[in-house]
Structures are given as structure tokens and as C-alpha cells.
Write a protein that holds these residues in place. Structure first.
Motif: not given
Length: 526
Positions: A236-264
Motif C-alpha cells: 500500500f505504501q509503495i503504491r501510494r508513496g509519501r503524499e498518499g501516506l500523508l493523506s491517509a494519516l490525516r484520516a487515520n493517524g494510527m496508520g503510522l504503525a504500518a509506515a516504513p521505518v524511514q518515514l517514521r
């Protein structure tokens, strides 16, 4: 005539994890899962006050058309869901089992006076899956049959088969159907995705039931947030990329648990997460857990996020003071010495009076501290020591702020007419906590009914027959007619006053007045 199926004996007692689960209602097919430590699912166990947390699941299935015998599976979650893994979650409905008094004191989740459970609609309603956090394991119930029958069942029984305590004062309320998925511009979530979330992030960070920090409403909110923004894997991270992750985290912050280490380690990413869910601070890189601005953002969203701040911040008095002024609940995870520090504790309870629970024993016994707390929230009198609950000034201050505090006063003080009158003036429902003699006092009863008609429920038979008392009650709340004496339910003027306040109260009138033309025309509905 021969007895129908409902007259048959209930099925034998089911066993979950080797322990008796009690009688299971008819038409319940049980799938019992081993009680599995979270470590076996997702690595090391998280710690809760020094104790390892254990994640457990009870899975069951109910089919409207099923036979009465139980079916037990060994690998319950897989066996329960294997035929439905590819089904999409197309909507969810939250059900709320109200506690007594919830209709009078409406609080937003996660502090509402209700128990929450969520029903997921699969493939437009082919089946439904109910998830619920209770006092023990996560409960999962797969339902088949007609929608109305499914909802009737889950409103009456938990997945364990234990009946819910449902009544006029404790109804189960359907909070409304919410669509999710591509039709609403959200990602597809399948049952397989849900299973990965349950056995991954949910299992890793599962906490025992706690009324403030980890209750059924927290779980319902987390589940709904996942359905709207499902970060379920690296692809999911690879498909959406950093901007997609930002958008997703604004809807569900706990999604940070699934983020790659470097993005944390990315401050902007983590900031977006903690602004939506303060507890996601636990997934941030250690270098960001000591960032004062970022940690304060997390505390602003959830005071208990202070638990995941770096030790240096929890040892910094200036930062701790700012934290407890933002959220009193941050006091729980401040360094131990600050829980004994008077100005820090006073700042915390000024923000959230319930934070008194996290102060040191010495400060919880200090008269000035408790007096300040009950002036902010009278109900906190219940947390005071027995000696301070006998202090007349403290009790009077508590009752003046919230009449319900009378319930925590010693029996001798509940016989004090002046105190009881002050309590019912502030909140008519405090009438129930006055002594029996004072509940028979006509002036106190009238005052209580004028403040809250449903106080009539706690009146004695004499007061329920008193026309003035009942008239005052039904004028305030028409539904109080249900507690009136039979003769007053036949009194036209009393019934007219009730239906003008609440048209539905006609149900409690005498049979002859229910069909009276004048009474029916007088009904008012809010």
C-alpha cells in the motif's frame, strides 16, 4: 400441541480456550479460537505498567437458518472467515448500548455513557461481521440470514452467547449506517485486509479494557478509522508513496504503525499522524519522541500520548506543566515526583478533574486539593477519602456543582434537608440519593420534579399519588407518566399535560384516554 423449536433445551455449554463459556443461545454456531499471545502474532509484547499484554479473540457464527447444535472449529478465525476473505466491507453500523442516564447526559466518544460495537456489512449485506471489545478478548461474530433478524440477534446477545441487559433505560441504539469503499472515494477493504489488521497492528497494541484509556468506544473509533484509511501492508505504501501516506494519516493517524521505518523519522509525516491520533506517537522514531512541539501536538489530541514521550520531557517540570494544562490526563505519565507536586496536580485537575486519580495518595487526601476538584466537578466527591466525604464544606461544594454528588455523601448528610434541597435544585435526579424520609418530603419532591420529571421514578407510592407532584413531573417530562399511580393515569388534565410535553407518553395513559380525541389532538412531538 407439540412444542416448537424454541421450546427445546439450550445447547451444551461451549468452551473457549479451555474455560467454560456458559450457555449459548439457540441458533448460535460457535467457532472457538485458542487464546493467542500477541507475541506469537506480531513480535514482542507491548508493556502496560510492567505487565505483558495478551491479545485474545473469540470467534462465533450465527445463522438464522442453522440447526440448534453447536459446531466447534479448531482454527476459528481462519475457519470462520476463510469463505469470506475476498468479500469487501461496503458499510458499517455502530450500535450503542446505552447506560442508565445516558439520555440525560450526552457525552462524545470515547467518554460517552454507552458500550459500542460495530457491525460490518460484507458485499452489500450478503453477510455481516460484528466486532466488539468487552472485558476480555476481542469478540467477533459472523451473521447470516435476514438483516432484521441479524440485528435483532446482536442487539440481544454478544458473540459469547451472553445476553445483553436491555430495557427502557438501557436500550441498544442503531447509530446509523455509513458506507465505505470505492463508491465513497475510499480504498477497498476486504475481510482479508481486516484479518491482517486484527492480527497485526491491533494485536500488537491491544490494551486491557479501561474506562478512560481503552474502552469499547476507542475500539469502535479505531476500527472505523481503519475502514476509511486501511494501511494494511508495505505494498500500500509503495503504491501510494509519501503524499498518499500523508493523506491517509490525516484520516487515520494510527496508520503510522504500518509506515516504513524511514518515514517514521519524517517530522511532517509524524506530525500529520499525531494531529489525527495522539497515541500514534508510539510509532514515531525516538528522535521525534523528544521533539517538544510534536509531543505537545500529540498531547493536545490525547493526553495519554504523554506515555510515549522521551523520558527527558517527562522529567522537565516546565514541559510537564504545559502538558497537564493542555490535558490533565497527561499527569498519569509524568515523572513520579510530579505526581506528588502540588502545583502540577492542581494544574492537571483544573483541566480535567478526573486526573485526581493519577495524583499521589498524599495529595488525594489533601483537603484543599479535593475541595478545588469538587468545585470543578462535584462527581469527583466519589474519589475522595472517606474522611473528606464527611467534610460538610466539601460535600456542599460538590452538591452545588453537581447535585448527583449527593450519592457519595455519607448517610447522615443525605438526611440533611438543606443539603438535599440544594442537590435537587441543581439536578432533579439527585432526588434518588436523598434519604427515604426526605424523598417523602413534599417540598423536596415538588422541587425535584420541576427540575427533572423522571425523578418521579424514585418517589414512594404516596408521592406518585400526589396530583401536584405528578403534574409537575409530567409537565417537565411527559414520559414520567409511566411512574404515576393508576388513578392519575386516568386523570384527563394530568394526561393532557404529559402528552403536550411528550406525545409518546400517551402509551402510559389509561386505556380509555389513549383513544380520547382531545388527548390525541393535544400530543406534541419534539
Amino acid at each position: 400441541p407439540r412444542p416448537g423449536p424454541a421450546a427445546r433445551a439450550p445447547p451444551p455449554r461451549a468452551r473457549v480456550g479451555g474455560a467454560s463459556n456458559g450457555g449459548v443461545p439457540c441458533r448460535m454456531l460457535l467457532c472457538c479460537q485458542e487464546l493467542t499471545p500477541a507475541a506469537a502474532l506480531a513480535g514482542a509484547l507491548p508493556q502496560q505498567d510492567g505487565l505483558a499484554t495478551q491479545f485474545q479473540v473469540i470467534c462465533t457464527r450465527w445463522d438464522q437458518a442453522a440447526a440448534f447444535e453447536n459446531t466447534v472449529f479448531e482454527n476459528s478465525m481462519n475457519d470462520l472467515l476463510k469463505a469470506d476473505m475476498s468479500r469487501e466491507v461496503t458499510a458499517y453500523t455502530e450500535f450503542r448500548h446505552l447506560m442508565p442516564g445516558a439520555q440525560f447526559l450526552q457525552l462524545d466518544p470515547p467518554f460517552g455513557l454507552h458500550h459500542a460495537f460495530v457491525v460490518l456489512e460484507l458485499d452489500g449485506g450478503v453477510r455481516e461481521l460484528c466486532l466488539e471489545k468487552c472485558e476480555g478478548p476481542l469478540e467477533m461474530l459472523l451473521l447470516a440470514g435476514e438483516r432484521q433478524a441479524r440485528h435483532a440477534h446482536i442487539s440481544r446477545f454478544r458473540a459469547t452467547g451472553e445476553p445483553r441487559v436491555v430495557g427502557p433505560q438501557q436500550p441498544v441504539v442503531n447509530h446509523g449506517r455509513v458506507e465505505v469503499g470505492p463508491r465513497k472515494g475510499m480504498p477497498v477493504v476486504t475481510v482479508g485486509d481486516l484479518r491482517r489488521w486484527v492480527l497485526g497492528p491491533l494485536a500488537m497494541h491491544w490494551q486491557p479494557l479501561h474506562p478512560l484509556m481503552s474502552n469499547s468506544q476507542h475500539f469502535a473509533m479505531d476500527l472505523q478509522a481503519f475502514l476509511k484509511s486501511p494501511l494494511v501492508g508495505a505494498e500500500f505504501q509503495i503504491r501510494r508513496g509519501r503524499e498518499g501516506l500523508l493523506s491517509a494519516l490525516r484520516a487515520n493517524g494510527m496508520g503510522l504503525a504500518a509506515a516504513p521505518v524511514q518515514l517514521r523519522q519524517d517530522r511532517e509525516i509524524v506530525l500529520a499522524a499525531v494531529r489525527q491520533c495522539g497515541l500514534s506517537l508510539q510509532f514515531a522514531d525516538e528522535s521525534l519522541q523528544c521533539d517538544p512541539e510534536l509531543v505537545m501536538q500529540a498531547i493536545r489530541q490525547d493526553g495519554f500520548a504523554f506515555r510515549y514521550a522521551a523520558e527527558q520531557l517527562r522529567e522537565d517540570k516546565d514541559f510537564v506543566l504545559d502538558a497537564v494544562r493542555t490535558s490533565g490526563f497527561a499527569l498519569r505519565y509524568a515523572a513520579e515526583r510530579f505526581r506528588k507536586t502540588r502545583d502540577v496536580v492542581l494544574a492537571a485537575v483544573h483541566t480535567h478533574p478526573a486526573a485526581l486519580e493519577f495524583a499521589s495518595e498524599e495529595l488525594r487526601q489533601e483537603r484543599e486539593v479535593v475541595l478545588r476538584v469538587v468545585q470543578l466537578d462535584g462527581r469527583m466527591l466519589g474519589s475522595a477519602s472517606e474522611a473528606l466525604r464527611k467534610d460538610a464544606e466539601i460535600v456542599k461544594a460538590a452538591v452545588a456543582q453537581n447535585g448527583i454528588a449527593l450519592r457519595f455523601a455519607p448517610e447522615k448528610m443525605r438526611k440533611d434537608r438543606t443539603l438535599a434541597m440544594a442537590a435537587v435544585l441543581q439536578n432533579g435526579l439527585a432526588y434518588q440519593f436523598a434519604s427515604e424520609d426526605l424523598r417523602a418530603d413534599r417540598d423536596i419532591a415538588l422541587t425535584a420534579m420541576r427540575r427533572h420529571g423522571f425523578a418521579l421514578e424514585f418517589a414512594n407510592e404516596e408521592m406518585r399519588r400526589d396530583r401536584d407532584v405528578v403534574f409537575a413531573a409530567v409537565t417537565r417530562n411527559g414520559g414520567a407518566l409511566q411512574f404515576a399511580s393508576p388513578e392519575l393515569k386516568r386523570d384527563r388534565e394530568v394526561v393532557l399535560a404529559a402528552v403536550r410535553s411528550d406525545g409518546y407518553s400517551l402509551d402510559f395513559a389509561s386505556q380509555e384516554l389513549r383513544f380520547d380525541a382531545e388527548v390525541m389532538r393535544a400530543r406534541r412531538f419534539s
